[in-house]
Scaffold this motif. Structure first.
Motif, PDB file in Angstrom:
ATOM      1  N   ASN A  99     -14.796  10.708   1.163  1.00 50.92           N
ATOM      2  CA  ASN A  99     -15.046   9.522   1.998  1.00 50.92           C
ATOM      3  C   ASN A  99     -15.586   9.926   3.369  1.00 50.92           C
ATOM      4  O   ASN A  99     -15.314   9.266   4.366  1.00 50.92           O
ATOM      5  N   GLY A 100     -16.314  11.008   3.417  1.00 48.88           N
ATOM      6  CA  GLY A 100     -16.933  11.418   4.671  1.00 48.88           C
ATOM      7  C   GLY A 100     -15.951  11.951   5.697  1.00 48.88           C
ATOM      8  O   GLY A 100     -16.238  11.924   6.895  1.00 48.88           O
ATOM      9  N   GLY A 101     -14.785  12.407   5.248  1.00 53.86           N
ATOM     10  CA  GLY A 101     -13.800  12.977   6.167  1.00 53.86           C
ATOM     11  C   GLY A 101     -12.767  12.006   6.652  1.00 53.86           C
ATOM     12  O   GLY A 101     -11.896  12.373   7.454  1.00 53.86           O
ATOM     13  N   ASN A 102     -12.824  10.756   6.189  1.00 53.97           N
ATOM     14  CA  ASN A 102     -11.866   9.730   6.612  1.00 53.97           C
ATOM     15  C   ASN A 102     -10.763   9.577   5.578  1.00 53.97           C
ATOM     16  O   ASN A 102     -11.023   9.234   4.423  1.00 53.97           O
ATOM     17  N   TYR A 103      -9.535   9.831   6.013  1.00 56.39           N
ATOM     18  CA  TYR A 103      -8.382   9.715   5.124  1.00 56.39           C
ATOM     19  C   TYR A 103      -7.870   8.278   5.116  1.00 56.39           C
ATOM     20  O   TYR A 103      -7.746   7.643   6.166  1.00 56.39           O
ATOM     21  N   ILE A 104      -7.576   7.773   3.924  1.00 57.43           N
ATOM     22  CA  ILE A 104      -6.962   6.459   3.764  1.00 57.43           C
ATOM     23  C   ILE A 104      -5.698   6.636   2.944  1.00 57.43           C
ATOM     24  O   ILE A 104      -5.745   7.184   1.838  1.00 57.43           O
ATOM     25  N   LYS A 105      -4.600   6.214   3.473  1.00 55.17           N
ATOM     26  CA  LYS A 105      -3.342   6.318   2.733  1.00 55.17           C
ATOM     27  C   LYS A 105      -3.453   5.531   1.436  1.00 55.17           C
ATOM     28  O   LYS A 105      -3.931   4.405   1.423  1.00 55.17           O
ATOM     29  N   PRO A 106      -3.034   6.136   0.305  1.00 59.04           N
ATOM     30  CA  PRO A 106      -3.154   5.436  -0.983  1.00 59.04           C
ATOM     31  C   PRO A 106      -2.508   4.061  -0.964  1.00 59.04           C
ATOM     32  O   PRO A 106      -1.383   3.894  -0.491  1.00 59.04           O
ATOM     33  N   ILE A 107      -3.244   3.084  -1.476  1.00 58.56           N
ATOM     34  CA  ILE A 107      -2.804   1.692  -1.479  1.00 58.56           C
ATOM     35  C   ILE A 107      -2.643   1.232  -2.922  1.00 58.56           C
ATOM     36  O   ILE A 107      -3.519   1.470  -3.758  1.00 58.56           O
ATOM     37  N   TYR A 108      -1.535   0.558  -3.212  1.00 62.62           N
ATOM     38  CA  TYR A 108      -1.264   0.073  -4.569  1.00 62.62           C
ATOM     39  C   TYR A 108      -1.413  -1.448  -4.682  1.00 62.62           C
ATOM     40  O   TYR A 108      -1.459  -1.966  -5.788  1.00 62.62           O
ATOM     41  N   TYR A 109      -1.454  -2.142  -3.561  1.00 60.07           N
ATOM     42  CA  TYR A 109      -1.664  -3.587  -3.591  1.00 60.07           C
ATOM     43  C   TYR A 109      -2.383  -3.998  -2.311  1.00 60.07           C
ATOM     44  O   TYR A 109      -2.325  -3.304  -1.290  1.00 60.07           O
ATOM     45  N   THR A 110      -3.077  -5.111  -2.376  1.00 61.21           N
ATOM     46  CA  THR A 110      -3.841  -5.574  -1.220  1.00 61.21           C
ATOM     47  C   THR A 110      -3.105  -6.649  -0.434  1.00 61.21           C
ATOM     48  O   THR A 110      -3.211  -6.703   0.790  1.00 61.21           O
ATOM     49  N   LYS A 111      -2.363  -7.506  -1.143  1.00 55.38           N
ATOM     50  CA  LYS A 111      -1.611  -8.550  -0.429  1.00 55.38           C
ATOM     51  C   LYS A 111      -0.507  -9.091  -1.308  1.00 55.38           C
ATOM     52  O   LYS A 111      -0.544  -8.973  -2.545  1.00 55.38           O
ATOM     53  N   ILE A 112       0.480  -9.694  -0.647  1.00 52.66           N
ATOM     54  CA  ILE A 112       1.596 -10.353  -1.334  1.00 52.66           C
ATOM     55  C   ILE A 112       1.692 -11.770  -0.802  1.00 52.66           C
ATOM     56  O   ILE A 112       1.746 -11.984   0.418  1.00 52.66           O
ATOM     57  N   LEU A 113       1.703 -12.738  -1.702  1.00 50.91           N
ATOM     58  CA  LEU A 113       1.888 -14.138  -1.334  1.00 50.91           C
ATOM     59  C   LEU A 113       3.309 -14.559  -1.675  1.00 50.91           C
ATOM     60  O   LEU A 113       3.866 -14.133  -2.690  1.00 50.91           O
ATOM     61  N   ASP A 114       3.896 -15.400  -0.827  1.00 48.74           N
ATOM     62  CA  ASP A 114       5.226 -15.897  -1.135  1.00 48.74           C
ATOM     63  C   ASP A 114       5.144 -17.043  -2.136  1.00 48.74           C
ATOM     64  O   ASP A 114       4.061 -17.387  -2.626  1.00 48.74           O
ATOM     65  N   HIS A 115       6.301 -17.633  -2.431  1.00 51.95           N
ATOM     66  CA  HIS A 115       6.365 -18.680  -3.452  1.00 51.95           C
ATOM     67  C   HIS A 115       5.496 -19.885  -3.106  1.00 51.95           C
ATOM     68  O   HIS A 115       4.986 -20.573  -3.999  1.00 51.95           O
ATOM     69  N   ASN A 116       5.276 -20.112  -1.818  1.00 55.86           N
ATOM     70  CA  ASN A 116       4.498 -21.270  -1.379  1.00 55.86           C
ATOM     71  C   ASN A 116       3.029 -20.938  -1.171  1.00 55.86           C
ATOM     72  O   ASN A 116       2.266 -21.784  -0.703  1.00 55.86           O
ATOM     73  N   GLY A 117       2.636 -19.712  -1.498  1.00 54.95           N
ATOM     74  CA  GLY A 117       1.237 -19.339  -1.362  1.00 54.95           C
ATOM     75  C   GLY A 117       0.860 -18.789  -0.011  1.00 54.95           C
ATOM     76  O   GLY A 117      -0.325 -18.515   0.237  1.00 54.95           O
TER      77      GLY A 117
END
Length: 863
Positions: A613-631
């Protein structure tokens, strides 16, 4: 009777006598006192009753504070394309919310008809129902008749949640009074449709299903809005007794109850006689059984390795970001009705799953390692635990070489049975037992999109995964990284800030660590003057150690931290072992991957993804977002990105690692339609084998080895590369081929091969890439035969490849055959790597935290 004058006078005298008058007065007073007392008692009892009633009412929850909505909903996981991949639900939270307009009217009427026929008429309390139940109890002694309304049942399930633990009639009476009081209050502020909707989403409908949508999926494998009248009546009949009327295990009982429901609907004019007859004739139970067979064949309740790690990540983030306790975070994950949008690419994950399930991808010889645990109750009632280590010690008394590896699970089971019999011989009873055989050698793999840090797929082992949240070799296990660490610990800082280039040369010669132990190359041979590019290509240990000595181990460790490794030792209190020794990875052995604890597959993959990635470290991500029960967005998982090395450094390392795959130790990992840059890694005793590589699209790391850290035999030293190639070939099918992009800060220049300086006429010349800030400006002072300078040239065409044709060492070491360690003298086999790059004397290849294999080897905590 004597009525004479004398007799009459005598009676008169008796009547008016003092004693007579006193007696009468006493009787009158007693009656008055008794009457007043009774009145007072009645008043007192009434006041006491009113006071008690007011007390019960006053202690009831405030109607404005209560929530009649269901308490638990299932959480859903979605892949990167939005497809549902898993439902997570606690035992009482397998609930899928739906709105009232999604629920068939027939189902609404069926529930009302059988549970609360005057639901649309009463104010929360059904007085007629109470009187009817009371009369039945008085006349028959049967107190089973219920009089609770739907509103009361809703309150009991969602507000008075402790009703199942009531132990006295007083507690039950108190709760019923409060329940009735609140039912009236709720109906004053909430319409009937809202009450019914929440009720239908709340009720327990058996088989672990809560709410009508979950029940429709469970019993009929369809959505609730697709149910017919017969199916609606089937569900409505369950709620009175979810076990007794479960249509899967008790179809006959449910059939009778369904008829009762339909009869109530007919009597209350919700359906016609024709509808009643048609529904009654419907063979709904055969469809229920067919749905169960389908569900059992398609539903896998065991989490995948990706899902195992994902759940851990979510719970940790809920604790660290939102401030929940671990118990609260776990409850929210399994009962909060969350929607988790993961980074997983299901297509890529399926490729990993399929390749790891294919026996042909592994050596023909398979062993099985035993994982064992036993808990017994001894004759004295004490609970005693036994482990696989204790089993091993037990049999080592007879056979000192006994280990936990067996040729078959059946062979291993015989030892389990013998050991268990010896424990139970004193009369102990088995309380719990776990027996599992994992095929060996093992392997793990992870795939990351280097541009985003998204973990697209991972797998934590070969063999059937029989339980959730088990050992994940991709994220939990730490293993020695071998020569893969040369790139991130040594050459990255050397090129990035120490002024070195790929043309910088070192003498590949016999060399020693500061304690006098030798640094050995995998080939047990030396090649003289060697450039960093060649050292990377052929994984030369002496050059790596010499280079880190110039870089300094402290700076190398700093770079490793920046590359995202979290398992390193820094000489702090946290790195003290049981014997009081404090360990540090700031030493020369780190250049060869000899570290205290090892690294995880995912973290090693992420470090190489940073280079890609051109020398840029990104911490491994397993999810992008979490929505609650109401969205609402509960957590937005943005990337934690930082620059570790310059873009030019990243390209230079990539270029050198392309040579590893083209003509070095990683030729077995070439792809037909895509450039690959990568690095092999092998620990000295062949305990751990790695390949970490990337294309312009994805980064992938593969590991292989034995779980018990035994040496891999000759026949098992290359299958991991074949796995990497198969997986990455399939991942890149259909993707346009493209080259790694050369940044403007890199130029190509001809230099002297032996000095790395501008060449003169007598110099052996190579063409190399340079960062524009580290291009040589001085001429070679070792090779010149006349006064004319060599006509060097700058070449910025990124399509050209570096020219190493004058490198006489390349042909000798193109596959780096290790005739001493590998047991294979063929340097040009199909796998391209017979001996690879075994890192010698790294002091950390046994994975036991002691950093060395014997007293003579170099200690990783030397300085």
């Amino acid at each position: 009777m004597n009525y004479g004058k004398k007799s009459t006078a005598k009676k008169r005298t008796a009547l008016i006598s003092r004693s007579s008058m006193m007696g009468k007065r006493a009787r009158v007073s007693f009656i008055r006192v008794l009457f007043v007392s009774l009145i007072a008692l009645c008043i007192a009892v009434t006041c006491l009753g009113v006071g008690s009633f007011r007390g019960v009412i006053d202690t009831a929850p405030d109607v404005d504070d209560i929530d009649i909505m269901p308490l638990g909903y299932a959480t859903f996981l979605y892949d990167d394309a939005g497809n549902q991949i898993r439902k997570l639900a606690a035992p009482d939270s397998n609930r899928l919310p739906v709105t009232l307009d999604q629920i068939p009217v027939d189902l609404q009427h069926a529930v009302v008809a059988i549970e609360d026929e005057r639901f649309y008429e009463h104010n929360g309390i059904d007085v007629k129902g109470i009187l009817r139940a009371g009369m039945k109890a008085l006349t028959t002694g049967d107190f089973s008749e219920g009089a609770s309304t739907i509103t009361q049942q809703l309150l009991k399930n969602n507000v008075f949640t402790n009703w199942t633990s009531e132990s006295t009639q007083l507690e039950r009476f108190t709760r019923k009074i409060q329940e009735q009081y609140l039912a009236v209050q709720v109906e004053k502020k909430t319409d009937k449709d809202t009450i019914l909707e929440n009720y239908l989403n709340t009720i327990n409908l058996g088989a672990g299903s809560y709410g009508v949508q979950a029940a429709a999926r469970q019993y009929f494998d369809k959505d609730v809005w697709d149910l017919n009248l017969s199916e609606c009546a089937t569900l409505a009949g369950i709620t009175q007794n979810p076990t007794k009327f479960n249509p899967i295990i008790n179809p006959d009982s449910n059939r009778k109850r369904r008829k009762e429901v339909l009869q109530h609907m007919l009597d209350q004019d919700y359906i016609t006689q024709d509808q009643y007859d048609e529904a009654l004739a419907d063979d709904v139970y055969s469809r229920i059984q067919a749905a169960q067979e389908k569900n059992s064949s398609t539903e896998n309740t065991v989490y995948t390795y990706f899902e195992d790690e994902l759940t851990d990540q979510i719970i940790n983030d809920l604790m660290n970001i939102k401030g929940y306790t671990k118990k609260q975070a776990t409850n929210l994950l399994y009962s909060g009705g969350l929607k988790v949008y993961t980074t997983q690419d299901s297509k890529i994950q399926n490729i990993l799953d399929e390749e790891y399930a294919d026996p042909s991808n592994y050596p023909d010889t398979v062993q099985y390692e035993l994982d064992y645990a036993l808990t017994v109750t001894d004759p004295d009632g004490n609970q005693v635990n036994y482990s696989k280590e204790m089993l091993q010690l037990h049999f080592q008394n007879e056979d000192p070489d006994f280990d936990l590896l067996f040729d078959s699970p059946e062979d291993g089971q015989t030892y389990v049975d013998k050991y268990k019999a010896s424990i139970l011989a004193n009369g102990s009873k088995v309380l719990a037992e776990r027996v599992n055989f994992a095929p060996q050698p093992q392997s793990s793999m992870s795939v990351i999109d280097q541009h985003t840090g998204y973990v697209k797929a991972l797998i934590g082992g070969r063999g059937e995964k029989t339980a959730s949240l088990t050992l994940n070799r991709a994220t939990d296990t730490t293993r020695q990284p071998g020569s893969t660490f040369k790139i991130v610990s040594t050459y990255a800082p050397a090129l990035n800030e120490k002024g070195m280039t790929l043309a910088t040369t070192f003498e590949d010669e016999p060399y020693e660590y500061p304690d006098g132990s030798p640094v050995n190359n995998a080939t047990r041979s030396y090649n003289g003057t060697t450039t960093i590019r060649t050292a990377i290509q052929n994984s030369i240990n002496v050059v790596a150690v010499k280079c880190l000595e110039k870089v300094t181990p402290d700076l190398g460790l700093k770079y490793l931290d920046n590359f995202g490794f979290t398992t390193l030792a820094h000489g702090t209190e946290a790195d003290k072992d049981a014997n009081g020794n404090v360990w540090s990875d700031a030493n020369l052995a780190t250049a060869l991957g000899g570290i205290t604890r090892g690294v995880t597959n995912v973290e090693l993959c992420a470090s190489y993804a940073a280079i890609a990635n051109g020398g840029n470290y990104i911490k491994p991500i397993y999810y992008t977002k979490i929505l609650d029960h109401n969205g609402n967005v509960l957590i937005e998982n943005t990337a934690a990105e930082r620059s570790v090395i310059k873009e030019s450094t990243a390209f230079l390392l990539t270029s050198a690692m392309e040579d590893v795959v083209k003509q070095g130790t990683g030729t077995a990992c070439q792809l037909d339609n895509m450039p690959v840059a990568g690095k092999t890694g092998t620990t000295e005793a062949y305990n751990d084998l790695w390949f970490v590589g990337y294309t312009p699209y994805y980064t992938c790391a593969v590991w292989s080895g034995y779980d018990n850290n035994e040496k891999l035999p000759d026949y098992a030293r290359n299958f991991h590369k074949a796995l990497w190639k198969k997986v990455m070939t399939r991942i890149h099918e259909g993707l346009p081929s493209k080259e790694f992009e050369k940044p403007a800060s890199v130029e190509k220049l001809s230099v002297c091969e032996e000095t790395g300086l501008l060449p003169r006429a007598g110099c052996p010349v190579i063409t190399e890439y340079f960062d524009v800030g580290t291009m040589p400006t001085e001429y070679c002072d070792q090779h010149f035969y006349d006064s004319d300078d060599y006509d060097y040239n700058y070449d910025t065409d990124s399509s050209d490849q570096t020219d190493n044709t004058t490198d006489t060492d390349n042909s000798e070491n193109s596959d780096n055959g290790d005739t001493d360690n590998s047991g294979d003298s063929n340097n040009t086999d199909d796998n391209g790597n017979s001996g690879d790059d075994g890192t010698d004397n790294t002091g950390g290849s046994d994975d036991n935290g002691d950093g060395n294999e014997d007293d003579s080897s170099y200690q990783v905590d030397y300085y």
